[in-house]
Design a protein around this motif. Structure first.
Motif, short mmCIF file in Angstrom:
data_model
loop_
_atom_site.label_atom_id
_atom_site.label_comp_id
_atom_site.label_asym_id
_atom_site.label_seq_id
_atom_site.Cartn_x
_atom_site.Cartn_y
_atom_site.Cartn_z
N THR A 164 0.85 -1.18 0.00
CA THR A 164 0.00 0.00 0.00
C THR A 164 0.89 1.24 0.00
O THR A 164 2.07 1.18 0.37
CB THR A 164 -0.93 0.01 1.22
OG1 THR A 164 -0.14 -0.16 2.41
CG2 THR A 164 -1.94 -1.12 1.13
N ARG A 182 -6.55 11.89 -1.02
CA ARG A 182 -7.17 11.30 -2.20
C ARG A 182 -6.21 11.45 -3.38
O ARG A 182 -5.35 12.34 -3.39
CB ARG A 182 -8.49 12.01 -2.51
CG ARG A 182 -9.55 11.82 -1.44
CD ARG A 182 -10.76 12.70 -1.74
NE ARG A 182 -11.27 12.50 -3.08
CZ ARG A 182 -12.15 11.56 -3.43
NH1 ARG A 182 -12.60 10.73 -2.50
NH2 ARG A 182 -12.56 11.44 -4.67
N SER A 207 -2.10 3.43 -11.76
CA SER A 207 -3.06 4.00 -10.81
C SER A 207 -3.42 5.43 -11.18
O SER A 207 -4.59 5.85 -11.09
CB SER A 207 -2.47 3.97 -9.39
OG SER A 207 -2.29 2.64 -8.94
N GLU A 260 -7.12 4.07 -1.24
CA GLU A 260 -7.22 3.11 -2.34
C GLU A 260 -5.95 3.07 -3.18
O GLU A 260 -6.00 2.92 -4.41
CB GLU A 260 -8.43 3.43 -3.23
CG GLU A 260 -9.75 3.39 -2.48
CD GLU A 260 -10.92 3.73 -3.38
OE1 GLU A 260 -10.70 4.01 -4.57
OE2 GLU A 260 -12.06 3.72 -2.88
#
Length: 295
Positions: A164, A182, A207, A260
Motif C-alpha cells: 500500500t 485522495r 493507478s 485506495e
C-alpha cells in the motif's frame, strides 16, 4: 585449480580493478596477477583483457566466470551444509529484494540475526525478473519480489502481503493537515518518481492513468536513496510504500496514506525448488514461514 583462484577471479569482476581486487582478497596485486595467470595457463585460455589497467574479461573469461560463481556458491553451500550437520547456522545469506515494497526486509533479518548470531547477510536490489534469474542460477539464496510473474512450480513462496502507498514528505518543507489523501489531491504536489520501467513505477503510473491524472514529476531516479535526498532537501515529495520504514530515516519525515492506493501484485519471499539448495537458505526460509506464513 583451487577455490582461491576462483575467488580472485570473482573479486576482479566485483571491483573491475586489480589493486582493489587484491585488497579485497587481502593479498598483494602481484600475487593476484600471478594466480590469475596460473589459472589461465591451466585452462589454456586468456580470461582477462590486460592493458595499463583492467579492461574487462574476454568472451571465454565471461563464460568461465559464470562457472566460477556456481562453483564458489556450491563450495559455500557445502560449508554451510557441514555446519548444519553440526547443528550450526553460519555463513552468508544472499537476499535479493525489489527496491520498494511495504515489507521491510529488516523484519526478517533482525530475528534471523538474533537467533543465528554467526550468520552474515548480503543484500542486493533487483527487479523481480533479476531475482528469479539469480535464484535459478544459484546467485541468490532467497528473494523478496512481486508475485505476478512467479511460477510456483519453480519456487516455494511465502506471501508477505500487498504493498500500500502513501505520500512521503519532509515537514520542514511541506505540511498536510489531513489523515489521508485522495489521488486527485496529488496533482499540484511536486513529486519524485522512480524511473520508468521499474515495477513500482509501472503500477503507480497505472493507478494515475486509471484516474485520469498526470503526476507533477519534477525528478526521476532509479535510486531510492536519491529520492530520499530530494525529499529531505525540499525538492519534492514521493509516493512510497507504507510500512517500509522510510519515514524513520529522519525526525522530519512523515508519510500520509493515500486512499485506495496499492499495488495489485502481492510481495512474497521466494526459495527455488530445485537442488542444490543451501542449508542456510532452507533454514532461513523455514524461519520466515514461522514468522510470516499464513497457514
Amino acid at each position: 585449480m583451487d577455490i582461491k583462484q576462483l575467488k580472485f577471479l570473482i573479486a576482479l569482476d566485483q571491483t573491475r580493478h586489480f589493486g582493489q581486487a587484491a585488497a579485497l582478497c587481502h593479498i598483494t596485486q602481484p600475487t593476484l596477477s600471478m594466480r590469475l595467470r596460473n589459472l589461465e595457463d591451466e585452462l589454456d585460455l586468456v580470461l582477462v583483457k590486460r592493458g595499463q589497467r583492467f579492461e574487462g574479461f574476454t568472451e571465454a573469461g565471461e563464460r568461465i566466470l559464470a562457472w566460477a560463481r556456481t562453483l564458489l556458491a556450491a563450495h559455500d553451500g557445502l560449508q554451510a551444509e557441514a555446519a548444519s550437520c553440526r547443528g550450526q547456522v553460519v555463513g552468508s545469506l544472499r537476499l535479493g529484494t525489489v527496491p520498494l515494497a511495504s515489507f521491510n526486509p529488516m523484519h526478517l533479518l533482525l530475528p534471523l540475526r538474533e537467533k543465528y548470531p554467526e550468520l552474515h547477510f548480503q543484500l542486493s536490489s533487483h527487479s523481480t525478473e533479476q531475482i528469479m534469474d539469480g535464484l535459478s542460477r544459484n546467485q541468490l539464496d532467497l528473494g523478496i519480489c512481486y508475485l505476478d510473474q512467479v511460477n510456483a512450480n519453480f519456487f516455494e513462496v511465502i506471501e508477505l502481503g500487498t504493498t500500500t502507498m502513501g505520500l512521503l514528505f519532509d515537514t520542514q518543507h511541506f505540511q498536510f493537515d489531513v489523515d489521508s489523501l485522495r489521488w486527485d489531491a496529488l496533482g499540484d504536489i511536486p513529486l519524485g518518481l522512480l524511473s520508468k520501467g521499474m515495477h513500482y513505477r509501472q503500477s503507480l503510473d497505472l493507478s494515475l492513468r486509471s484516474r485520469g491524472l498526470a503526476p507533477n514529476a519534477v525528478l526521476e531516479s532509479d535510486s531510492t536513496f536519491q529520492l530520499i535526498q530530494a525529499i529531505n532537501a525540499g525538492v519534492c515529495c514521493a509516493i512510497m510504500p507504507l510500512g517500509c520504514g522510510l519515514e524513520g530515516l529522519s525526525e522530519h519525515m512523515r508519510i500520509i496514506p493515500i486512499a485506495e492506493a496499492s499495488i495489485l501484485s502481492p510481495v512474497g519471499l521466494l526459495l527455488r525448488r530445485s537442488e542444490p539448495r543451501s542449508a542456510i537458505a532452507e533454514q532461513c526460509f523455514d524461519e520466515a514461514r514461522a514468522l510470516f506464513g499464513r497457514d
